[in-house]
Design an enzyme around this catalytic site. Structure first.
Site, PDB file in Angstrom:
ATOM      1  N   HIS A   1      -0.342   0.131  -6.634  1.00  0.00           N
ATOM      2  CA  HIS A   1      -0.895  -1.117  -7.174  1.00  0.00           C
ATOM      3  C   HIS A   1       0.165  -1.876  -7.977  1.00  0.00           C
ATOM      4  CE1 HIS A   1      -3.895  -3.805  -9.037  1.00  0.00           C
ATOM      5  NE2 HIS A   1      -3.140  -3.666 -10.121  1.00  0.00           N
ATOM      6  N   GLU A   2       0.877  -1.175  -8.839  1.00  0.00           N
ATOM      7  CA  GLU A   2       1.856  -1.830  -9.704  1.00  0.00           C
ATOM      8  C   GLU A   2       3.070  -2.327  -8.929  1.00  0.00           C
ATOM      9  OE1 GLU A   2       1.323  -2.801 -12.728  1.00  0.00           O
ATOM     10  OE2 GLU A   2      -0.635  -1.836 -12.718  1.00  0.00           O
TER      11      GLU A   2
ATOM     12  N   CYS B   1      -6.632  -7.709 -10.600  1.00  0.00           N
ATOM     13  CA  CYS B   1      -5.299  -8.069 -11.087  1.00  0.00           C
ATOM     14  C   CYS B   1      -5.450  -9.037 -12.257  1.00  0.00           C
ATOM     15  CB  CYS B   1      -4.494  -8.716  -9.970  1.00  0.00           C
ATOM     16  SG  CYS B   1      -2.836  -9.218 -10.462  1.00  0.00           S
TER      17      CYS B   1
END
Length: 85
Positions: free
Chosen positions: A68-69, A26
């Site tokens: 993930h986003e 990240c």
């Protein structure tokens, strides 16, 4: 789908129990990467920037990226994702 999209209030549902393991990091937490298991096929229901309902079925890498986003939206980090066994 292709191109940039805005999803408002996305709801992600797995469409299979099958998972893919990818190494993720990240930009908010530089230098930390790890293996994360994600569903390999999902549905996404959301509103677009015009307030219209949109629905997508995603599989493979697209499904992983969407999950993930959306983690920050759901107040998750990769450490909170389903752990590997």
């Amino acid at each position: 789908f292709e191109g940039f999209q805005i999803w408002i209030n996305p709801v992600i549902e797995p469409l299979t129990d099958e998972q893919m393991v990818t190494f993720e990091g990240c930009l908010s937490v530089p230098g930390i990467r790890g293996a994360v298991a994600r569903y390999s096929k999902i549905s996404v229901n959301a509103l677009n920037r015009k307030g219209e309902r949109v629905a997508h079925e995603l599989s493979g890498f697209s499904a992983v990226v969407a999950q993930h986003e959306c983690d920050p939206i759901f107040a998750l980090s990769r450490h909170c994702a389903k752990p590997l066994r």
